[in-house]
Design a protein around this motif. Structure first.
Motif, PDB file in Angstrom:
ATOM      1  N   ILE A   1      41.833  39.829  43.362  1.00 29.27           N
ATOM      2  CA  ILE A   1      41.784  40.504  42.420  1.00 29.27           C
ATOM      3  C   ILE A   1      42.581  41.892  42.829  1.00 29.27           C
ATOM      4  O   ILE A   1      41.823  42.793  42.286  1.00 29.27           O
ATOM      5  CB  ILE A   1      40.428  40.615  41.866  1.00 29.27           C
ATOM      6  N   ASN A   2      42.267  42.635  43.898  1.00 30.24           N
ATOM      7  CA  ASN A   2      42.815  44.058  44.964  1.00 30.24           C
ATOM      8  C   ASN A   2      41.344  44.497  45.179  1.00 30.24           C
ATOM      9  O   ASN A   2      41.487  45.777  45.015  1.00 30.24           O
ATOM     10  CB  ASN A   2      43.820  44.520  44.570  1.00 30.24           C
ATOM     11  N   GLU A   3      40.316  43.355  45.874  1.00 33.31           N
ATOM     12  CA  GLU A   3      38.730  43.999  45.198  1.00 33.31           C
ATOM     13  C   GLU A   3      38.089  43.446  46.780  1.00 33.31           C
ATOM     14  O   GLU A   3      39.273  42.913  47.466  1.00 33.31           O
ATOM     15  CB  GLU A   3      37.710  43.315  44.416  1.00 33.31           C
ATOM     16  N   ARG A   4      37.062  44.454  46.956  1.00 34.75           N
ATOM     17  CA  ARG A   4      36.401  43.728  48.061  1.00 34.75           C
ATOM     18  C   ARG A   4      35.564  42.913  48.032  1.00 34.75           C
ATOM     19  O   ARG A   4      35.191  42.603  46.751  1.00 34.75           O
ATOM     20  CB  ARG A   4      35.501  45.148  49.002  1.00 34.75           C
TER      21      ARG A   4
ATOM     22  N   SER B   1      36.631  30.957  48.046  1.00 33.07           N
ATOM     23  CA  SER B   1      35.912  31.558  49.174  1.00 33.07           C
ATOM     24  C   SER B   1      35.942  33.262  48.565  1.00 33.07           C
ATOM     25  O   SER B   1      36.823  33.627  47.160  1.00 33.07           O
ATOM     26  CB  SER B   1      35.847  31.598  50.669  1.00 33.07           C
ATOM     27  N   GLN B   2      34.747  33.695  48.682  1.00 30.94           N
ATOM     28  CA  GLN B   2      34.570  34.886  48.592  1.00 30.94           C
ATOM     29  C   GLN B   2      35.357  36.040  48.386  1.00 30.94           C
ATOM     30  O   GLN B   2      36.494  36.862  48.015  1.00 30.94           O
ATOM     31  CB  GLN B   2      32.969  35.101  47.896  1.00 30.94           C
ATOM     32  N   ALA B   3      36.421  36.244  49.772  1.00 33.14           N
ATOM     33  CA  ALA B   3      37.770  36.524  50.487  1.00 33.14           C
ATOM     34  C   ALA B   3      38.106  36.917  49.480  1.00 33.14           C
ATOM     35  O   ALA B   3      39.502  37.676  49.356  1.00 33.14           O
ATOM     36  CB  ALA B   3      36.947  37.058  51.770  1.00 33.14           C
ATOM     37  N   ASP B   4      38.409  35.031  49.070  1.00 32.12           N
ATOM     38  CA  ASP B   4      39.742  34.908  48.683  1.00 32.12           C
ATOM     39  C   ASP B   4      40.027  35.726  47.447  1.00 32.12           C
ATOM     40  O   ASP B   4      40.707  35.688  47.261  1.00 32.12           O
ATOM     41  CB  ASP B   4      40.221  32.990  48.643  1.00 32.12           C
TER      42      ASP B   4
ATOM     43  N   ALA C   1      29.368  31.145  35.669  1.00 34.96           N
ATOM     44  CA  ALA C   1      30.960  30.273  35.341  1.00 34.96           C
ATOM     45  C   ALA C   1      31.936  31.261  36.207  1.00 34.96           C
ATOM     46  O   ALA C   1      32.500  30.327  36.724  1.00 34.96           O
ATOM     47  CB  ALA C   1      31.346  31.743  34.316  1.00 34.96           C
ATOM     48  N   ILE C   2      31.519  32.675  37.051  1.00 33.11           N
ATOM     49  CA  ILE C   2      32.741  33.383  38.131  1.00 33.11           C
ATOM     50  C   ILE C   2      32.600  32.342  39.628  1.00 33.11           C
ATOM     51  O   ILE C   2      33.410  31.817  39.883  1.00 33.11           O
ATOM     52  CB  ILE C   2      31.861  33.816  38.554  1.00 33.11           C
TER      53      ILE C   2
ATOM     54  N   VAL D   1      32.936  40.942  44.814  1.00 35.41           N
ATOM     55  CA  VAL D   1      32.785  39.975  43.998  1.00 35.41           C
ATOM     56  C   VAL D   1      30.906  39.660  44.270  1.00 35.41           C
ATOM     57  O   VAL D   1      29.981  38.367  43.509  1.00 35.41           O
ATOM     58  CB  VAL D   1      34.041  38.747  45.023  1.00 35.41           C
ATOM     59  N   GLN D   2      30.650  39.329  45.616  1.00 37.53           N
ATOM     60  CA  GLN D   2      29.219  39.090  45.980  1.00 37.53           C
ATOM     61  C   GLN D   2      28.423  39.439  45.259  1.00 37.53           C
ATOM     62  O   GLN D   2      27.868  39.114  44.687  1.00 37.53           O
ATOM     63  CB  GLN D   2      29.112  39.725  47.484  1.00 37.53           C
ATOM     64  N   GLU D   3      28.361  40.847  44.749  1.00 35.58           N
ATOM     65  CA  GLU D   3      27.527  41.737  43.619  1.00 35.58           C
ATOM     66  C   GLU D   3      28.118  40.656  42.325  1.00 35.58           C
ATOM     67  O   GLU D   3      26.738  40.787  41.641  1.00 35.58           O
ATOM     68  CB  GLU D   3      27.674  42.981  43.539  1.00 35.58           C
ATOM     69  N   TYR D   4      28.588  39.958  41.957  1.00 39.25           N
ATOM     70  CA  TYR D   4      29.100  39.464  40.880  1.00 39.25           C
ATOM     71  C   TYR D   4      28.243  38.551  40.338  1.00 39.25           C
ATOM     72  O   TYR D   4      27.740  37.836  39.649  1.00 39.25           O
ATOM     73  CB  TYR D   4      30.594  39.899  40.013  1.00 39.25           C
TER      74      TYR D   4
END
Length: 148
Positions: free
Chosen positions: A109-112, A101-104, A90-91, A116-119
């Motif tokens: 969301i103010n995270e590294r 992108s994952q970076a965006d 879903a993510i 996002v990669q781990e999720y």
């Protein structure tokens, strides 16, 4: 030449007593020092410490023997829950639909980026606060029974 002290200079004739330094405890435990004290008639106080210098576990009733393997198995959970496959998908799906992108997503969301990669890889332990931020940015439900 003027004097630094106004008035008569007097000398201090009080006796000065110099003391010898106390012997260190290591020196007092030396067998030679103990024998010298005994020969000179001084009192020597000796104490035999129980199990001193040994690494043995006594069969004492005061201290129960604990099986550490049993203790570890009982108190620690076997494994932490990871992000479920439906949440991961879903993510990814919502992020790609918004052309992010994952970076965006991480920035919004103010995270590294690693979070996002781990999720998305299913390696992260779910954190409700992070999932709530992702829901808000992506506009998709990620928590609860009905994950879209």
């Amino acid at each position: 030449m003027p004097s630094r002290y106004p008035g008569a200079v007097t000398q201090d004739w009080e006796p000065v007593v110099l003391h010898r330094t106390k012997p260190k405890s290591q020196d007092l435990r030396d067998p030679k020092a103990v024998n010298a004290a005994l020969r000179s008639g001084l009192t020597v106080h000796t104490v035999k410490k129980f199990d001193a210098g040994s690494n043995k576990k006594g069969k004492s009733t005061a201290v129960p023997v604990i099986n550490t393997k049993k203790l570890e198995e009982e108190t620690e959970p076997s494994a932490m829950d990871r992000v479920k496959a439906e949440v991961r998908l879903a993510i990814q799906k919502a992020r790609l639909e918004k052309k992010m992108s994952q970076a965006d997503l991480a920035k919004q969301i103010n995270e590294r980026t690693q979070v996002v990669q781990e999720y998305e890889n299913g390696k992260a332990v779910p954190n409700q606060a992070v999932l709530a931020k992702m829901e808000k940015v992506l506009g998709v439900k990620l928590r609860g029974k009905h994950v879209k």
